[in-house]
Design a protein around this motif. Sequence first.
Motif, PDB file in Angstrom:
ATOM      1  N   TYR A 394      58.560  51.085  60.291  1.00 21.99           N
ATOM      2  CA  TYR A 394      59.824  50.732  59.649  1.00 21.99           C
ATOM      3  C   TYR A 394      59.552  50.023  58.320  1.00 21.99           C
ATOM      4  O   TYR A 394      60.138  50.354  57.281  1.00 21.99           O
ATOM      5  N   CYS A 423      62.096  54.038  62.874  1.00 21.70           N
ATOM      6  CA  CYS A 423      62.960  53.303  61.969  1.00 21.70           C
ATOM      7  C   CYS A 423      64.311  53.038  62.622  1.00 21.70           C
ATOM      8  O   CYS A 423      64.845  51.938  62.560  1.00 21.70           O
ATOM      9  N   LYS A 427      65.812  49.353  63.593  1.00 20.59           N
ATOM     10  CA  LYS A 427      67.079  48.920  62.999  1.00 20.59           C
ATOM     11  C   LYS A 427      68.064  48.516  64.087  1.00 20.59           C
ATOM     12  O   LYS A 427      68.739  47.494  63.976  1.00 20.59           O
TER      13      LYS A 427
END
Lengths: 449, 365
Positions: A394, A423, A427
Amino acid sequence: MDMKCTQLWQKLSAALKPQVSADTFKRWFSAVELVGATDKTLSFRVPNNIYQYWIESNHMAALQAAILTAFGDPREIKFISSESPVEVGEIIGVSKHTDSGRETKSASSALGLNPRNTFESFVIGPNNEIAHAASLAVAQAPARTYNPLFIYGGVGLGKTHLMQAIGQYVFAKKKNMKVIYLSSELFINEFIDAIQHNNLVKFRKRYRQADLLCIDDIQFLGGKERSQEEFFHTFNTLFDGHKQIVLSCDRPASEIANLEHRLVSRFEWGLTAELQPPAIETRLAILRKKALGMQIKLPDETFEFLANRIRSNVRRLEGALMRVASFASLSGKQLTGEVIEHLLKDILQEEARTSITIEQIQRRVAEHFDVRLADMTSKRRPASIAFPRQVAMYLARELTKSSLNEIGDAFGGRDHGTVLHACKTVKKRMKEQDNIRQTISFIDSSLQR
Amino acid sequence: MKFSVTKEKLLEGLQQVQNVVSTRTTLPILSNVLLQATDGEVHLTTTDLDVGVRGSFEAEVEKEGATTLPARRLFNIVRELPSSEIQIDVDGKNAASIRSGQSFFKILGLPEEEFPPLPKFEDAKVVTIRQKDLRDGLRKTSYAISTDETRYVLNGLLFSLKENKLTLVATDGRRLAMVDIELEIPRSQEADIIVPTKAVTELQRLLTDDGDVKVSISSGQIAFDLNKTLLVSKLIEGNYPNYKQVIPGEAKERVTLERETLLNSLRRVSLLASEKSNSIKLSFAKNNIDITANTPEVGEAKESLPVQYKGRDFSIAFNPEFLMAPLRNLTEDEVFLDLIDEMSPGVLKIQTPFLYVLMPMRISS
């Protein structure tokens, strides 16, 4: 060893014995003493540094495993060698000045203050205006205006300079005020010492009777729960008694990992002033002032060259100036751009290397989560490794310009879908869990520094 | 200053000193070599302020004098010169003209006065050692010096001059190498000092099989006088850890091994030791050792070594590199491996006073 430590050590030894051979235990661990234990760290005293070297190199895995068995969760391990003297320099300075007379210069250095760090020698620019003005206000009228004053900023931007300037100003102008300046690490050490020798009362008295308490690098309090508690009470006593508190930190209070909320909110109570990297004009001014102070003469082009090329850090700027000046006086050669370029090759290279590489990210993340660097690229995927790896992906996505494919390749030949998934996962978890967001923003900022 | 010399002599002289010259330096004078021409001889000196070397070569000196020239550049030029006769002529501004056959070079130097002098040794403790003994000792120990800069006292070799012997010790926390050299040492000359790695490496290059080396130790400094050449170095400040603590007690099993056979087997098997765990396993059975290595997803290797062994069956794992390092640097045909159990350190010995302690690795079953 006090009672608690003795008990803990007995428990730990029992768990350790099956892990190592009898000879190893007798040879290395029988002489080890457990001298300090918190929920996060264990401090061991060893007779001399060969014990530390050998245990660190060979028996750490066994020790960690034993700790896990005995206490159920991992702890940080610290070694204290009885041979190495305990650092007491600054503390002696602090206690000494309370009962002896005040001599201007020598006393201020006894306080642990560098006599060169004054307001006069501080170069003001748009980057540090507020911090400087606030510091001056605090120094002129302690505990009246901004309390606590919280100064934060990157490495080598003048945090310590400002704090020491406040300390010296107050020390020189207000003779009857008791000034204490120390780093948070010293505070913690003294606290541990006080617990160990059972003289907490004396410890408290010393700090709670200060009129101006300056604590440098407060971020090191992070994760030290007992010290935080002690500091919390010290803070309250001083604050309620209208005494000035000045703190410095390398990041905003809310970003200090493992700092209790009540402390964070108190740190943000007064004035928070940020120090930013200086602009070109300010850098030029710093160089000229420094050169004047060192009584060296250099051509204007040289100053401009240095100010132009070294942007991030004042300490580095001064180091470069020093190097150029000493070269000029030693060799007597003409200082051309080329010569300086050659002379400062390493510094300039370091400056140029602002872009972050995937490898740096992997290294930093691996370090933070305490996994091996090799795990970043390995095929193994237990949660303890997979998540750090996802975090690294990420960050690589956020901080570098690499494509998904390139990132995948850098992580042991994974395909772009894996990276994309990583990613997304990170998140999502950042949204859901505060501590994960904090952890990642901490790694992020430490990478960008 | 003006002198002529043969290419071989000049090259040999430069080779002795040029390694000390630091490549990255803020003081340009430190990348230069100091040349001092006197009666029939030219002295060469280089230093990086930590380690300094002084050597010399015979030459036909026409005009005495001294200067400093860029060491690396001078060396590169001399090496490429076509003819064997070389003439060097330095003018008052430290510009050197080098003539050899059809070639002509001019290189610019710096004045002699800028060159930092080598430290003086007054009130020093002095001992004399046979060069061969010292070289042998350094070879047997220096590979175990730590490169971990955070443990700076281990970034050097301990010279312990005590009880009529010189003990050399190196360790990096996972292994320890130690050699004793018999030596007459008066009580007043006893000392414990740590010589930094760079000085040890240079010294190994300078030592020969003949003659003695005079060692002078003063506070913070050491000098090795090899008759024709001199090496001085700063010492590492601090106390070397108590290394005796590391040496294990009485061994349970001892096997005698042929050094080269063992080394060759290890070298072959280690090809399949994984980079991650990096261990090879020695399995002892009656009159046989199986040396094995395996890496998941890659493959495995196994080699059997017939030996005289009558003890119990057991296995122990080592880092192959750490086990091969002493074998490579010893010259004896036979080595002894002393073991206690699979979790205790192994000890490698030879007929003469030498000891190598090596920590085993965990065997993951």
